[in-house]
Design a protein around this motif. Structure first.
Motif, PDB file in Angstrom:
ATOM      1  N   ILE A  80      19.992  33.994  20.681  1.00  0.00           N
ATOM      2  CA  ILE A  80      20.571  33.997  19.335  1.00  0.00           C
ATOM      3  C   ILE A  80      21.031  32.576  18.992  1.00  0.00           C
ATOM      4  N   ARG A 152      13.251  32.590   9.340  1.00  0.00           N
ATOM      5  CA  ARG A 152      13.628  33.698  10.222  1.00  0.00           C
ATOM      6  C   ARG A 152      14.491  33.204  11.391  1.00  0.00           C
ATOM      7  N   ALA A 153      14.080  32.071  11.957  1.00  0.00           N
ATOM      8  CA  ALA A 153      14.844  31.516  13.075  1.00  0.00           C
ATOM      9  C   ALA A 153      16.209  31.019  12.606  1.00  0.00           C
ATOM     10  N   MET A 156      19.444  33.325  11.898  1.00  0.00           N
ATOM     11  CA  MET A 156      20.316  33.719  13.008  1.00  0.00           C
ATOM     12  C   MET A 156      21.419  32.686  13.256  1.00  0.00           C
TER      13      MET A 156
END
Lengths: 247, 221
Positions: A80, A152-153, A156
């Motif tokens: 994460i 998308r990365a 987080m």
């Protein structure tokens, strides 16, 4: 400025092939590291060991000073915090661009869909993909897919972003749009480790360049040092191979 | 051809066959549900790189795929009371063979479908911090299910017909009732004509369902 990720004496062996022969690296907060090297030098394997996409054969990875164990809970927590963008894009084909970005916010971070959608919209906007948010990956170009993958990365909120040859699988005319997005991240002081064959981009992007050869760090320094005045003969040879065509 | 068909005995006892159908359908549903539920973890174990999971799962799958269904059914029928001293109801003994056999086939379908999903999809999920169960549920299975669907519907249809084997362990399903009726009426031709028809009417809807599922999937792909 602290060390976010530290690799200590990383070794990786595939069968009888020793790909990494003891690599150490401290990634400082805000650093932008470009890792260069020939195919087979171990640069991708090294990057993939930092978030345990590959299990190191020996050595340790530290996050915020604490050694990372190999239990699933510890790996998930690390991943994460240490995001990754892949050469092969790897969007989820059964989800829209929006769905791709929202997915882990809901299923990993436990957000409500409304919260996830708000964050995903913001991230898609930053990579200029908001207008395509309801498109499925199959209907997006490679460059568009990679921009969604970056969103998308980033959704987080990782402390470090690993980029594994993010433009290598793209048609040449699509490389620019992805590099532009990565550059914008650099301007926002995102900590990044990039494996790339784009020497010109590495020169402008990186605060530190590392040259990997045969599973070891052969040379590292500022882009000017490594790319303009390399000390090692192998680095010179590597750069000459490029210059013959691209400079 | 001098034979004269006479269905009167069959029709006057049709309620026996209809009771049989109920067992047939129940056996079918139980075995398929069990096969799917146990097949998934078994298929995961079979595809695992850990020997402790891989080897027992492989042994299980290979035993059930490489011995006759009939032998398995009889083995469980006699093994339960003999080895465990536990007098289980006929239905349990009969369904055990079908359940375990089906789970072995489903395991192979799951394994193949999961392995056919590219490594990149697993990595993309893991890189976002997904635990393995979330990865499977949200990313891998939704993609794999479409690839597995024809194999599962095929198996479901096969299983519907295979339930007839349970008649050898005296479970009063359709085939068993048919044989009893045959020996009471001496009208095998009539009995099995009607029984074949009942099987067809029971199983054909599932075949139609499989066509519909596959067509729906083609549209969404």
């Amino acid at each position: 400025m602290g060390v976010v990720v530290r690799a200590e004496k990383l070794h990786k062996t595939f069968g009888t092939l020793e790909v990494l022969k003891g690599v150490d690296l401290d990634v400082q907060e805000g650093e932008r590291i470009a890792i260069l090297g020939k195919s087979g030098s171990g640069k991708s394997t090294f990057l993939r060991c930092l978030n345990f996409m590959e299990m190191p054969s020996s050595g340790r990875v530290y996050f915020d000073g604490a050694p990372v164990g190999t239990s699933q809970a510890e790996l998930c927590r690390l991943r994460i915090n240490v995001g990754m963008v892949f050469q092969s894009l790897n969007l989820f084909p059964h989800m829209t661009a929006m769905g791709n970005v929202m997915e882990a916010l809901v299923s990993v971070k436990g957000m409500t869909k409304a919260q996830a959608r708000a964050i995903a919209s913001e991230q898609l906007g930053r990579v200029d993909m908001l207008s395509k948010s309801e498109s499925y990956p199959i209907n997006l170009s490679g460059g568009q897919q990679q921009r969604v993958a970056i969103a998308r990365a980033l959704a987080m909120e990782p402390r470090v972003l690993l980029l594994d040859e993010p433009t290598s699988s793209l048609d040449p005319e699509l490389v620019g749009e992805v590099l532009k997005v990565i550059n914008a991240l650099a301007a926002r002081k995102m900590t990044m480790v990039l494996v790339t064959h784009e020497l010109g981009f590495a020169y402008h992007f990186a605060s530190r360049v590392i040259f990997l050869h045969d599973g070891r760090i052969l040379e590292q320094g500022t882009p000017d040092q490594v790319l303009k005045n390399p000390a090692e003969k192998r680095t010179q040879e590597f750069l000459t191979g490029f210059n013959e065509f691209s400079f | 051809m001098s034979y004269t068909f006479d269905f009167s005995d069959v029709f006057s006892n049709i309620d026996l066959l209809l009771v049989g159908v109920r067992y047939t359908v129940l056996l079918w549903i139980v075995a398929f549900a069990f096969g799917m539920a146990v097949g998934l973890p078994l298929g995961l174990a079979r595809g695992s790189s850990r020997r402790l999971l891989h080897l027992p799962a492989t042994a299980y799958v290979e035993v059930f795929r490489n011995t006759p269904m009939l032998v398995q059914l009889l083995w469980f029928y006699y093994a339960f009371p003999t080895l465990t001293g536990w007098q289980v109801p006929t239905f349990v003994a009969a369904s055990a063979g079908l359940c375990l056999n089906t789970s072995a086939y489903c395991a192979e379908t799951f394994r193949a479908g999961l392995q056919a999903t590219g490594r990149g999809q697993y990595e993309a999920g893991r890189a976002l911090g997904m635990p393995e169960t979330t990865l499977l549920r949200r990313i891998i299975l939704p993609q794999a299910v479409s690839r597995m669907l024809p194999a599962f519907t095929n198996r479901a249809i096969e299983l519907g017909k295979m339930t007839a084997i349970a008649s050898v362990v005296t479970l009063p399903e359709l085939m068993y009732e048919a044989r009893i009726m045959t020996s009471n009426t001496y009208r095998p031709l009539e009995v099995f004509t009607v029984v074949a028809l009942i099987y067809f009417v029971t199983i054909y809807p599932v075949t139609l369902l499989s066509y519909w599922l596959e067509a729906r999937q083609r549209r969404s792909a």
